[in-house]
Design an enzyme around this catalytic site. Sequence first.
Site, PDB file in Angstrom:
ATOM      1  N   HIS A   1       0.830  -1.206   0.000  1.00  0.00           N
ATOM      2  CA  HIS A   1       0.000   0.000   0.000  1.00  0.00           C
ATOM      3  C   HIS A   1       0.864   1.255   0.000  1.00  0.00           C
ATOM      4  O   HIS A   1       1.014   1.937   1.018  1.00  0.00           O
ATOM      5  CB  HIS A   1      -0.954  -0.015   1.191  1.00  0.00           C
ATOM      6  CG  HIS A   1      -2.094  -0.962   1.022  1.00  0.00           C
ATOM      7  ND1 HIS A   1      -2.831  -1.463   2.086  1.00  0.00           N
ATOM      8  CD2 HIS A   1      -2.641  -1.511  -0.096  1.00  0.00           C
ATOM      9  CE1 HIS A   1      -3.768  -2.278   1.622  1.00  0.00           C
ATOM     10  NE2 HIS A   1      -3.664  -2.325   0.307  1.00  0.00           N
TER      11      HIS A   1
ATOM     12  N   CYS B   1       3.185 -11.821   2.520  1.00  0.00           N
ATOM     13  CA  CYS B   1       4.150 -11.740   3.612  1.00  0.00           C
ATOM     14  C   CYS B   1       4.055 -13.012   4.451  1.00  0.00           C
ATOM     15  O   CYS B   1       2.948 -13.435   4.825  1.00  0.00           O
ATOM     16  CB  CYS B   1       3.860 -10.518   4.470  1.00  0.00           C
ATOM     17  SG  CYS B   1       4.869 -10.429   5.962  1.00  0.00           S
TER      18      CYS B   1
ATOM     19  N   GLU C   1      -5.907  -7.392   3.917  1.00  0.00           N
ATOM     20  CA  GLU C   1      -5.379  -8.508   4.710  1.00  0.00           C
ATOM     21  C   GLU C   1      -6.502  -9.222   5.459  1.00  0.00           C
ATOM     22  O   GLU C   1      -6.546 -10.460   5.509  1.00  0.00           O
ATOM     23  CB  GLU C   1      -4.334  -7.991   5.706  1.00  0.00           C
ATOM     24  CG  GLU C   1      -3.747  -9.101   6.559  1.00  0.00           C
ATOM     25  CD  GLU C   1      -2.764  -8.580   7.589  1.00  0.00           C
ATOM     26  OE1 GLU C   1      -2.664  -9.214   8.656  1.00  0.00           O
ATOM     27  OE2 GLU C   1      -2.102  -7.546   7.335  1.00  0.00           O
TER      28      GLU C   1
ATOM     29  N   CYS D   1       2.960  -7.859  13.582  1.00  0.00           N
ATOM     30  CA  CYS D   1       4.316  -8.217  13.135  1.00  0.00           C
ATOM     31  C   CYS D   1       5.372  -7.376  13.849  1.00  0.00           C
ATOM     32  O   CYS D   1       5.098  -6.285  14.363  1.00  0.00           O
ATOM     33  CB  CYS D   1       4.430  -8.082  11.624  1.00  0.00           C
ATOM     34  SG  CYS D   1       4.760  -6.424  11.019  1.00  0.00           S
TER      35      CYS D   1
ATOM     36  N   SER E   1      -2.524   2.760   3.751  1.00  0.00           N
ATOM     37  CA  SER E   1      -1.561   1.910   4.450  1.00  0.00           C
ATOM     38  C   SER E   1      -1.949   1.840   5.921  1.00  0.00           C
ATOM     39  O   SER E   1      -1.840   2.823   6.658  1.00  0.00           O
ATOM     40  CB  SER E   1      -0.143   2.470   4.302  1.00  0.00           C
ATOM     41  OG  SER E   1       0.736   1.854   5.209  1.00  0.00           O
ATOM     42  N   SER E   2      -2.393   0.667   6.366  1.00  0.00           N
ATOM     43  CA  SER E   2      -2.831   0.516   7.750  1.00  0.00           C
ATOM     44  C   SER E   2      -1.707   0.799   8.729  1.00  0.00           C
ATOM     45  O   SER E   2      -1.889   1.522   9.719  1.00  0.00           O
ATOM     46  CB  SER E   2      -3.373  -0.901   7.977  1.00  0.00           C
ATOM     47  OG  SER E   2      -3.713  -1.105   9.325  1.00  0.00           O
TER      48      SER E   2
ATOM     49  N   SER F   1       5.638   0.315   4.399  1.00  0.00           N
ATOM     50  CA  SER F   1       5.517   0.209   2.947  1.00  0.00           C
ATOM     51  C   SER F   1       6.018   1.451   2.221  1.00  0.00           C
ATOM     52  O   SER F   1       5.880   1.560   1.002  1.00  0.00           O
ATOM     53  CB  SER F   1       4.053  -0.058   2.567  1.00  0.00           C
ATOM     54  OG  SER F   1       3.192   0.866   3.196  1.00  0.00           O
TER      55      SER F   1
END
Length: 513
Positions: free
Chosen positions: A246, A301, A331, A399, A427-428, A471
């Site tokens: 993203h 990922c 996701e 993560c 982008s989260s 990202s």
Amino acid sequence: MTGVVCTPLYAEWVALRGKLTTPPVRTGRSRGSPLGGPLLVAGVAGALVDGIAPGDLVVATEVWSAGNEGGDGRRATASAVSGAVGAAVAGAVAGAVVSRAAVLVAGELRRRGFTVHLGPVVTAGRVVDSAGERAALAARGAVAVDTESALLAGDDGQTVVVRAVVDNPAHPLRGLGMPRRGVRALRELRRTADVINAWSAATGERELLLAGPRSFCAGVERAIGTVEQALRRFGAPVYVRRQIVHNRHVVSDLERRGAVFVEEAGEVPEGGLLVLAAHGVAPAVRTQAAERHLRVIDATCPLVAKVHQEVRRYADRGSTVVLIGHADHEEVIGTTGEAPDHVLVVSNPAEAETIHVPDPGNVAYAMQTTLAVDEAAETVDVLRRRFPALDGPRKDDICYATTNRQQAVRTIAAESELVIVLGSQNSSNSRRLAEVAEAAGTPAILIDDAGELPLDRLAGVTRIGITAGASAPPALVDNLISCLSGLGPVTVTESGTGTEDVRFALPKEVTQP
């Protein structure tokens, strides 16, 4: 330190007189600001290339003198720029007087509705009105010509040049309608006063605190590397389902190299090559790809793939899986698709308080990998209280890169007056970084790049924290530092000692013969 505005010609001075918080000055052809520090040269110019219309604005990325083939002793060299800023701009600086804040000012002008062109401006010792001479200047790369900017610009990168266009190749300087075009250009110049005031208020000396770690994580590097290697090995086109990560800069760069981004596998020609993005997909996507006989390369990922495995394992034993995440994120959509009849999505503690499950004694949870750590932990606490038999992963699914970046931004937020997060709005993990800074009590802004930074957010701010989502390319940070240095001297400090040595191997489809 307040920026100085210079209007070389009387008509330009009149256009801005009474509109600026600090009155414009008229100055002779003396180099740099007459008071020292940032300088903005405002005036009119002639466009050298098609596509720039009378009344448009040109903001110079660099300036040079016409008589020196685009370079002479007046132009800075890379050696004149040092430190973190030098590393950011040295590739663009060689042989040019660079305007480092040009992108900031151009972005502000565009947000105010102006038509703006960025590019080199050349200064001639006289008015250049012959088509041949102008074509020769354009061939060197200049987009506009004036008679003062290179003589006024300092070598510190803190000069901004804003020019309203009077004429262009289709409408010569001495052609019909020139007075009308001149008046229009001066009116447009006058309308820039609010932006010039915002630039002036934003100038000054600053300390920049860089969060560490920041920018790309191992999963993002793997996803981007997968597409790059696929292009090298198989050639274009390589189709990619949705955005590989993203970030619009990453996507645009890969598109230039031959990647084709599609929404669904059904858009790929039968037998084509399809790369699955880092966020993972539902099994139905793989089924559709198989039906179209696509060659599939999975760039999911590995940490996202782990969550998929957890959901399948819980569902296979009949558990209701509470997936903590944002329902509209790719996701979460992909993870839910592993067992849609068993998965319930909650996004926060409040939703966890009200969720109903068929069997309260057989409940498990999993997480989106890019959540805000603190809020996710609160949500798990609610679930554990409501469902004492709750099962979950041995280690939370968020993560390592998300956790590290949130810890780093929390550190710099405590020492900053403003935190700038570089990353795309979809982008989260980048959005969570801005939220973490705000939760720490520091104003934060999420922007795609330096061109989106509102100048009014910088007024009076002397300590800025900077980070980038997992990202976001590292070059965006370097460019932002360079742009801020164009508003005044900056001191750059690396904050945090977090290091990341995680590496994920590329898929075998792009590495094995």
